[in-house]
Design a protein around this motif. Sequence first.
Motif, PDB file in Angstrom:
ATOM      1  N   GLU A 181       0.791  -1.221   0.000  1.00  0.00           N
ATOM      2  CA  GLU A 181       0.000   0.000   0.000  1.00  0.00           C
ATOM      3  C   GLU A 181       0.832   1.283   0.000  1.00  0.00           C
ATOM      4  O   GLU A 181       0.260   2.378  -0.080  1.00  0.00           O
ATOM      5  CB  GLU A 181      -0.947   0.005   1.201  1.00  0.00           C
ATOM      6  CG  GLU A 181      -1.953  -1.144   1.164  1.00  0.00           C
ATOM      7  CD  GLU A 181      -2.905  -1.132   2.346  1.00  0.00           C
ATOM      8  OE1 GLU A 181      -2.790  -0.213   3.187  1.00  0.00           O
ATOM      9  OE2 GLU A 181      -3.762  -2.031   2.415  1.00  0.00           O
ATOM     10  N   THR A 182       2.136   1.175   0.123  1.00  0.00           N
ATOM     11  CA  THR A 182       2.988   2.366   0.104  1.00  0.00           C
ATOM     12  C   THR A 182       4.159   2.150  -0.850  1.00  0.00           C
ATOM     13  O   THR A 182       4.387   1.039  -1.331  1.00  0.00           O
ATOM     14  CB  THR A 182       3.554   2.679   1.509  1.00  0.00           C
ATOM     15  OG1 THR A 182       4.607   1.744   1.824  1.00  0.00           O
ATOM     16  CG2 THR A 182       2.472   2.602   2.577  1.00  0.00           C
ATOM     17  N   ARG A 183       4.884   3.220  -1.083  1.00  0.00           N
ATOM     18  CA  ARG A 183       6.107   3.143  -1.893  1.00  0.00           C
ATOM     19  C   ARG A 183       7.359   3.200  -1.027  1.00  0.00           C
ATOM     20  O   ARG A 183       8.454   3.431  -1.528  1.00  0.00           O
ATOM     21  CB  ARG A 183       6.130   4.282  -2.911  1.00  0.00           C
ATOM     22  CG  ARG A 183       5.012   4.200  -3.944  1.00  0.00           C
ATOM     23  CD  ARG A 183       5.155   5.277  -4.993  1.00  0.00           C
ATOM     24  NE  ARG A 183       4.125   5.178  -6.012  1.00  0.00           N
ATOM     25  CZ  ARG A 183       4.042   5.977  -7.067  1.00  0.00           C
ATOM     26  NH1 ARG A 183       4.923   6.966  -7.232  1.00  0.00           N
ATOM     27  NH2 ARG A 183       3.071   5.814  -7.949  1.00  0.00           N
ATOM     28  N   ALA A 184       7.188   2.983   0.259  1.00  0.00           N
ATOM     29  CA  ALA A 184       8.324   3.027   1.176  1.00  0.00           C
ATOM     30  C   ALA A 184       9.355   1.973   0.804  1.00  0.00           C
ATOM     31  O   ALA A 184       9.018   0.902   0.290  1.00  0.00           O
ATOM     32  CB  ALA A 184       7.845   2.802   2.606  1.00  0.00           C
ATOM     33  N   THR A 185      10.613   2.277   1.060  1.00  0.00           N
ATOM     34  CA  THR A 185      11.671   1.317   0.776  1.00  0.00           C
ATOM     35  C   THR A 185      11.610   0.163   1.763  1.00  0.00           C
ATOM     36  O   THR A 185      11.009   0.281   2.848  1.00  0.00           O
ATOM     37  CB  THR A 185      13.054   1.979   0.873  1.00  0.00           C
ATOM     38  OG1 THR A 185      13.270   2.390   2.242  1.00  0.00           O
ATOM     39  CG2 THR A 185      13.148   3.191  -0.048  1.00  0.00           C
TER      40      THR A 185
END
Length: 332
Positions: A289-293
């Motif tokens: 749900e996120t583009r976090a690394t």
Amino acid sequence: MSLDALSDVLRSVRLRGAVFFHISGHSDWAAEAPPAREIAPLLMPGVEHVVEYHAVTQGTCWAGIPGGPFEQLSAGDVVMFPHGDAHVVSSAPGLRGSSDLSWFGSARIEQLPLRVAYDGRNVQLETMPDSASDATIVCGFLGCDMQPFNPLIAALPRMLHLRANGEDAWIARFTEQAAAESRANRAGGEAMLARMSEMMFVDAVRRYADALPAQSAGWLAGLRDRFIGRALALMHEQPAEDWTLDELGRRVGLSRSALHERFVQLVGIPPMQYLAQWRMQAAARLLLETRATVAAIALDVGYDSEAAFARAFKRLVGSPPAAWRRERSNQK
């Protein structure tokens, strides 16, 4: 009950609903559904697990798992099969139908819900609802993720019958609305029924948990327990916390050994194992749900090292977090 932990799990396993069939039954009829794993690719591609449910909108019928007990359903009742078992809905207990879904290939899936008539062993698609049938049923599906960790499904029975009595008036309203929407084919009706079915499932889980006997075991029983429910809530609220068994016990008011014993007795696994698995579920949600690394997600769920997080994730899921994210993204 620790409702926050229940809500947390429901959010993380990405519950989503859909309604696909409006069934009418005539004479000595029987509708037999194959295991959900066989029908899911046709109806909800890419979904890991499917729960099937049936809402009786008119008449009476029977439902059960072949080889097991059958229960009679009345108008307003809902029956669910949380584990995706093959099952039968019929005019009388013990009848069997055909689980052959070859007719489904001729259906126009863009026109939902599909209207299907069962007359004895004959099956045909209808263009309009049949008000003269012995029973009418709206059939829906709820998809959810099972990996990395879904403690809810295993805590539910194979068949869950929700009766439309005074206490369960919300269930009766759901079936009434399901019948109205499936007849009307109004714009937005499919989306409305999907959201309503998700709400109905949550209500069913809460009602089942509230009715569990005092000596029950399982994840839902753990949520109801004064001490274990608090321990679960703390781990769900703060998965990145450097929890130890001693600190968790101190926060809930139990000794280290008493917490461990009580947690295993109710939930089935030790607290620290539960925490490790829940961290992976929380990480999976962030991956999707996120583009976090991966490094940032590792910190968010309590790992100081990206490498340690990646090893733990692969051990539970079968592939490294970055590869798993790519694979799941390609399935959308």
